[in-house]
Design a protein around this motif. Structure first.
Motif, PDB file in Angstrom:
ATOM      1  N   LEU A 136     -19.045  63.571 -48.719  1.00 37.55           N
ATOM      2  CA  LEU A 136     -18.113  63.103 -47.704  1.00 37.55           C
ATOM      3  C   LEU A 136     -17.384  64.302 -47.131  1.00 37.55           C
ATOM      4  O   LEU A 136     -17.191  65.309 -47.837  1.00 37.55           O
ATOM      5  CB  LEU A 136     -17.070  62.142 -48.283  1.00 37.55           C
ATOM      6  N   ARG A 137     -16.949  64.171 -45.895  1.00 36.92           N
ATOM      7  CA  ARG A 137     -16.113  65.202 -45.284  1.00 36.92           C
ATOM      8  C   ARG A 137     -14.812  64.557 -44.826  1.00 36.92           C
ATOM      9  O   ARG A 137     -14.828  63.672 -43.965  1.00 36.92           O
ATOM     10  CB  ARG A 137     -16.823  65.842 -44.098  1.00 36.92           C
ATOM     11  N   LEU A 138     -13.727  65.012 -45.415  1.00 36.22           N
ATOM     12  CA  LEU A 138     -12.407  64.537 -45.021  1.00 36.22           C
ATOM     13  C   LEU A 138     -11.820  65.461 -43.956  1.00 36.22           C
ATOM     14  O   LEU A 138     -12.043  66.677 -43.996  1.00 36.22           O
ATOM     15  CB  LEU A 138     -11.466  64.490 -46.222  1.00 36.22           C
ATOM     16  N   SER A 139     -11.070  64.862 -43.046  1.00 37.48           N
ATOM     17  CA  SER A 139     -10.394  65.627 -42.010  1.00 37.48           C
ATOM     18  C   SER A 139      -8.912  65.281 -42.009  1.00 37.48           C
ATOM     19  O   SER A 139      -8.533  64.150 -42.336  1.00 37.48           O
ATOM     20  CB  SER A 139     -10.982  65.300 -40.636  1.00 37.48           C
ATOM     21  N   CYS A 140      -8.104  66.247 -41.635  1.00 37.25           N
ATOM     22  CA  CYS A 140      -6.660  66.028 -41.507  1.00 37.25           C
ATOM     23  C   CYS A 140      -6.211  66.639 -40.191  1.00 37.25           C
ATOM     24  O   CYS A 140      -6.380  67.841 -39.980  1.00 37.25           O
ATOM     25  CB  CYS A 140      -5.921  66.657 -42.671  1.00 37.25           C
ATOM     26  N   ALA A 141      -5.657  65.791 -39.338  1.00 38.76           N
ATOM     27  CA  ALA A 141      -5.134  66.243 -38.057  1.00 38.76           C
ATOM     28  C   ALA A 141      -3.622  66.411 -38.169  1.00 38.76           C
ATOM     29  O   ALA A 141      -2.921  65.463 -38.534  1.00 38.76           O
ATOM     30  CB  ALA A 141      -5.477  65.229 -36.969  1.00 38.76           C
ATOM     31  N   ALA A 142      -3.148  67.596 -37.859  1.00 43.13           N
ATOM     32  CA  ALA A 142      -1.723  67.908 -37.957  1.00 43.13           C
ATOM     33  C   ALA A 142      -1.102  67.985 -36.574  1.00 43.13           C
ATOM     34  O   ALA A 142      -1.736  68.470 -35.629  1.00 43.13           O
ATOM     35  CB  ALA A 142      -1.519  69.224 -38.694  1.00 43.13           C
ATOM     36  N   SER A 143       0.133  67.515 -36.470  1.00 47.63           N
ATOM     37  CA  SER A 143       0.872  67.608 -35.213  1.00 47.63           C
ATOM     38  C   SER A 143       2.352  67.762 -35.510  1.00 47.63           C
ATOM     39  O   SER A 143       2.815  67.515 -36.631  1.00 47.63           O
ATOM     40  CB  SER A 143       0.621  66.374 -34.344  1.00 47.63           C
ATOM     41  N   GLY A 177     -11.968  60.021 -42.791  1.00 51.89           N
ATOM     42  CA  GLY A 177     -13.237  60.399 -43.393  1.00 51.89           C
ATOM     43  C   GLY A 177     -13.501  59.821 -44.765  1.00 51.89           C
ATOM     44  O   GLY A 177     -14.582  60.016 -45.326  1.00 51.89           O
ATOM     45  N   GLY A 178     -12.537  59.133 -45.330  1.00 52.07           N
ATOM     46  CA  GLY A 178     -12.775  58.510 -46.624  1.00 52.07           C
ATOM     47  C   GLY A 178     -13.723  57.337 -46.509  1.00 52.07           C
ATOM     48  O   GLY A 178     -14.094  56.911 -45.417  1.00 52.07           O
ATOM     49  N   ASN A 196      -5.658  72.598 -35.046  1.00 52.94           N
ATOM     50  CA  ASN A 196      -4.665  72.027 -35.981  1.00 52.94           C
ATOM     51  C   ASN A 196      -5.318  71.055 -36.956  1.00 52.94           C
ATOM     52  O   ASN A 196      -4.824  69.949 -37.196  1.00 52.94           O
ATOM     53  CB  ASN A 196      -3.535  71.316 -35.225  1.00 52.94           C
ATOM     54  N   MET A 197      -6.460  71.492 -37.513  1.00 53.99           N
ATOM     55  CA  MET A 197      -7.223  70.636 -38.411  1.00 53.99           C
ATOM     56  C   MET A 197      -7.481  71.342 -39.731  1.00 53.99           C
ATOM     57  O   MET A 197      -7.659  72.559 -39.788  1.00 53.99           O
ATOM     58  CB  MET A 197      -8.569  70.273 -37.786  1.00 53.99           C
ATOM     59  N   VAL A 198      -7.544  70.544 -40.775  1.00 54.94           N
ATOM     60  CA  VAL A 198      -8.000  71.030 -42.079  1.00 54.94           C
ATOM     61  C   VAL A 198      -9.040  70.042 -42.593  1.00 54.94           C
ATOM     62  O   VAL A 198      -8.929  68.833 -42.370  1.00 54.94           O
ATOM     63  CB  VAL A 198      -6.827  71.216 -43.071  1.00 54.94           C
TER      64      VAL A 198
END
Length: 122
Positions: free
Chosen positions: A18-25, A8-9, A76-78
């Motif tokens: 802007l909207r940043l996303s972080c996918a965790a696994s 999202g950067g 699992n997202m922030v």
């Protein structure tokens, strides 16, 4: 293993969003406090926003009222919604997970993503 992948950067004008996303696994997401940090060239990495396992947010002073952190435990997202962006917000933004060490769960540690660049320019 824990993986945190930011997206999202990009380039945005001052005052933009802007909207940043972080996918965790590789982790039990709900057991971790999640956060966003940023680091500008020549400066230390600093906290932008954090959200606890229970969903309570807190923010760095420079972003209060402009940025909003949220999490979706089912996905699992922030996320980090960034509004009214200023030139000083330009930095690499890193996703952080703070919680049990997968190798030694009694220990607490930080996990980091690779970062996503946010550039502010007119």
């Amino acid at each position: 293993q824990v993986q945190l992948v930011e997206s999202g950067g990009g380039l945005v004008q001052p005052g933009g969003s802007l909207r940043l996303s972080c996918a965790a696994s590789g982790m039990i997401f709900s057991r971790y406090d999640m956060g966003w940090y940023h680091q500008a060239p020549g400066k230390q990495r600093e906290l932008v926003a954090r959200i606890t396992r229970g969903g309570s947010p807190n923010y760095g002073d420079s972003v209060k009222g402009r940025f909003t952190i949220s999490r979706d435990n089912a996905k699992n997202m922030v996320y980090l919604q960034m509004n009214s962006l200023k030139p000083d917000d330009a930095a690499v933004y890193y996703c952080n997970a703070h919680g049990p060490d997968l190798t030694v769960p009694i220990n607490i540690r930080d996990y980091w993503g690779q970062g996503t660049q946010v550039t502010i320019s007119s």
